[in-house]
Design an enzyme around this catalytic site. Structure first.
Site, PDB file in Angstrom:
ATOM      1  N   ARG A   1      43.761  38.945  37.618  1.00 25.82           N
ATOM      2  CA  ARG A   1      43.047  39.821  36.682  1.00 25.82           C
ATOM      3  C   ARG A   1      41.963  39.091  35.875  1.00 25.82           C
ATOM      4  NH1 ARG A   1      45.684  44.162  34.563  1.00 25.82           N
ATOM      5  NH2 ARG A   1      47.625  43.086  35.042  1.00 25.82           N
TER       6      ARG A   1
ATOM      7  N   CYS B   1      44.461  66.780  41.657  1.00 26.04           N
ATOM      8  CA  CYS B   1      45.410  67.805  41.221  1.00 26.04           C
ATOM      9  C   CYS B   1      46.718  67.188  40.744  1.00 26.04           C
ATOM     10  CB  CYS B   1      45.655  68.797  42.350  1.00 26.04           C
ATOM     11  SG  CYS B   1      44.122  69.499  42.921  1.00 26.04           S
TER      12      CYS B   1
HETATM   13  N1  LLP Z   1      51.055  35.531  41.324  1.00 27.81           N
HETATM   14  C1  LLP Z   1      51.968  36.422  41.752  1.00 27.81           C
HETATM   15  C2  LLP Z   1      53.118  35.956  42.521  1.00 27.81           C
HETATM   16  C3  LLP Z   1      51.808  37.778  41.456  1.00 27.81           C
HETATM   17  O1  LLP Z   1      52.720  38.649  41.878  1.00 27.81           O
HETATM   18  C4  LLP Z   1      50.682  38.208  40.713  1.00 27.81           C
HETATM   19  C5  LLP Z   1      50.490  39.622  40.377  1.00 27.81           C
HETATM   20  C6  LLP Z   1      49.747  37.249  40.306  1.00 27.81           C
HETATM   21  C7  LLP Z   1      49.970  35.922  40.626  1.00 27.81           C
HETATM   22  C8  LLP Z   1      48.495  37.600  39.529  1.00 27.81           C
HETATM   23  O2  LLP Z   1      48.734  38.202  38.311  1.00 27.81           O
HETATM   24  P1  LLP Z   1      47.511  38.479  37.310  1.00 27.81           P
HETATM   25  O3  LLP Z   1      46.909  37.161  36.910  1.00 27.81           O
HETATM   26  O4  LLP Z   1      46.524  39.310  38.023  1.00 27.81           O
HETATM   27  O5  LLP Z   1      48.119  39.207  36.168  1.00 27.81           O
HETATM   28  N2  LLP Z   1      48.650  46.193  39.517  1.00 27.81           N
HETATM   29  C9  LLP Z   1      49.012  45.688  38.213  1.00 27.81           C
HETATM   30  C10 LLP Z   1      49.236  44.205  38.216  1.00 27.81           C
HETATM   31  C11 LLP Z   1      50.285  43.773  39.197  1.00 27.81           C
HETATM   32  C12 LLP Z   1      50.374  42.303  39.319  1.00 27.81           C
HETATM   33  C13 LLP Z   1      51.218  41.926  40.475  1.00 27.81           C
HETATM   34  N3  LLP Z   1      51.326  40.527  40.666  1.00 27.81           N
HETATM   35  C14 LLP Z   1      47.940  46.112  37.225  1.00 27.81           C
HETATM   36  O6  LLP Z   1      47.008  46.809  37.626  1.00 27.81           O
HETATM   37  O7  LLP Z   1      48.015  45.800  36.036  1.00 27.81           O
END
Ligand code: LLP
Length: 418
Positions: free
Chosen positions: A283, A348
């Site tokens: 992110r 919808c």
């Molecule tokens: N490493 C692993 C093993 C992960 O499962 C994830 C994210 C990351 C790194 C990266 O996380 P980040 O830095 O992006 O927070 N769809 C959700 C977020 C799900 C994250 C899943 N795993 C949202 O839109 O907030």
């Protein structure tokens, strides 16, 4: 590092260029995602520089945004990748990210995905259970290669985040509980060399506002690493995962480099400075550098309520419907002000709702949904018979590449074939 901003005339900019001009670059097509590639590359460079030693790896979590144009910039900046499927591994590799900088996570990796990972000799396949470790060993033996495996620890730390994006607590499906780690190491040591235990990893969840809880969990990983080393094991790397938050307009977060520096300091303070550090941010690298531009299709006023209905919906940006996530929606040509409009999509479903956003008395023709670079397009769907949105890649103030929608006709053809 630009991302979204406004100029003196209050025009919305991405990477310093008016979004209206960028929209011309895609023939006015909406809904369209725009990504500031320069901002993304600069962010990865900043993280790589913060880690200093080239042994350390910024393994960008590809699931946040899988676009090739973007991954090529991550590769150019010296980044690696955290992948969770064979598909993600294939795109990461094809865009120039070296397998020696790629880690693979996931609780249910398919045999075919493990085979691909094994054939590439990744930095680490991060095992999420003792049972999976066993299967990785079987696949390695079948292929006649040694598997470089890391153990993903569930550090049993609950973070202050939405339940759907917290992953390091006792009820989560992710990772190996601390009590089971000795058994995991025993299986590695008994694998007749098919499994090589090269690391430990963790990922406690997403949207951490400051490094505190992150470091708390990382200390658990460090403790476990020291135990393994004391027992005569050899380790190559520790991954502290990702989860660095960004400001969606609901309060500032520490910048990603603050997490990186804190992680490096911790590694040294724990006497593990000889190990390679891996971080897996998704992110924080892409979210602030992406926006979704949408057109207002319809307005409606009833009993004092004002609705703004867009051509973009939960099928294009699912986060608000799925996590009650807040994405600021703003007029393209005026800063937020006045009383709020209720902004919704065309789908919808009552959940297809982006919330209340101040946008003056006149409904704008075009709006921008901010901070949509991560988990936007990658979670998009064709629900309600809608085409996937256009993606446009911006660099040096102009659109350098467009990945246009295949259109509704394509959707109709594929459904008729089904
Ligand atoms: N490493 C692993 C093993 C992960 O499962 C994830 C994210 C990351 C790194 C990266 O996380 P980040 O830095 O992006 O927070 N769809 C959700 C977020 C799900 C994250 C899943 N795993 C949202 O839109 O907030």
């Amino acid at each position: 590092m630009d991302g979204f901003s406004r100029d003196a005339q209050q025009r919305a900019l991405l990477g310093g260029t008016p979004l209206l001009d960028l929209l011309d670059g895609v023939g006015g097509q909406t809904p369209a995602y725009f990504y500031d590639l320069d901002g993304i590359e600069a962010t990865v460079r900043g993280l790589v520089a913060a880690l200093g030693d080239p042994r350390h790896t910024v393994a960008y979590a590809v699931k946040a945004n899988t676009a090739g144009s973007l991954l090529r910039r991550v590769a150019a900046a010296g980044g690696g990748a955290d992948v969770v499927s064979g598909g993600e591994l294939a795109v990461a590799e094809a865009t120039g990210i070296a397998p020696s900088k790629i880690v693979m996570s996931g609780v249910a990796k398919l045999d075919a995905e493990l085979d691909l990972a094994l054939s590439r000799r990744l930095l680490g396949i991060q095992a999420e259970s003792v049972e999976e470790l066993e299967r990785i060993g079987q696949r390695a033996r079948a292929l006649g290669v040694t598997a470089r495996v890391a153990l993903r620890v569930n550090p049993s730390v609950d973070i202050d985040s939405h339940a759907h994006i917290a992953t390091g607590h006792d009820e989560a499906k992710f990772g190996i509980a601390r009590e089971a780690l000795p058994e995991a190491w025993r299986r590695i040591d008994a694998s007749e060399g098919w499994l090589e235990g090269v690391g430990l990893s963790m990922h406690v969840g997403s949207m951490l506002r400051e490094p505190g809880p992150y470091l708390e969990a990382a200390r658990v990983v460090c403790e476990e690493a020291r135990a393994r080393l004391r027992a005569g094991g050899r380790l190559d790397y520790l991954s502290f995962g990702g989860g660095f938050g960004i400001d969606y307009g609901e309060g500032a977060c520490e910048p990603p480099v603050a997490f990186a520096r804190a992680a490096l300091d911790l590694l040294r303070a724990e006497g593990l400075g000889a190990l390679r550090l891996v971080l897996e941010p998704g992110r924080a690298i892409v979210a602030p550098f992406g926006v979704l531009v949408a057109r207002v299709v319809q307005t409606k006023e009833h009993q004092g309520k004002r609705w703004l209905m867009l051509d973009a919906g939960m099928n294009d940006l699912l986060r608000p419907a799925l996590y009650q996530a807040h994405h600021r929606v703003e007029a393209l040509d005026a800063a937020p002000s006045g009383h709020p409009w209720r902004v919704v999509g065309p789908v919808c479903e009552s959940a297809d709702d982006f919330g209340l956003h101040p946008m003056g008395s006149e409904a704008p023709a075009l709006v921008v949904l901010r901070d949509a670079g991560a988990y936007g397009y990658t979670m998009a769907s064709e629900y309600n018979g809608r085409a996937l949105p256009t993606e446009a890649f911006v660099s040096g103030g102009r659109v350098v590449h467009v990945s246009a929608t295949r259109g509704v006709e394509d959707w109709v053809r594929r459904r008729l074939e089904a």
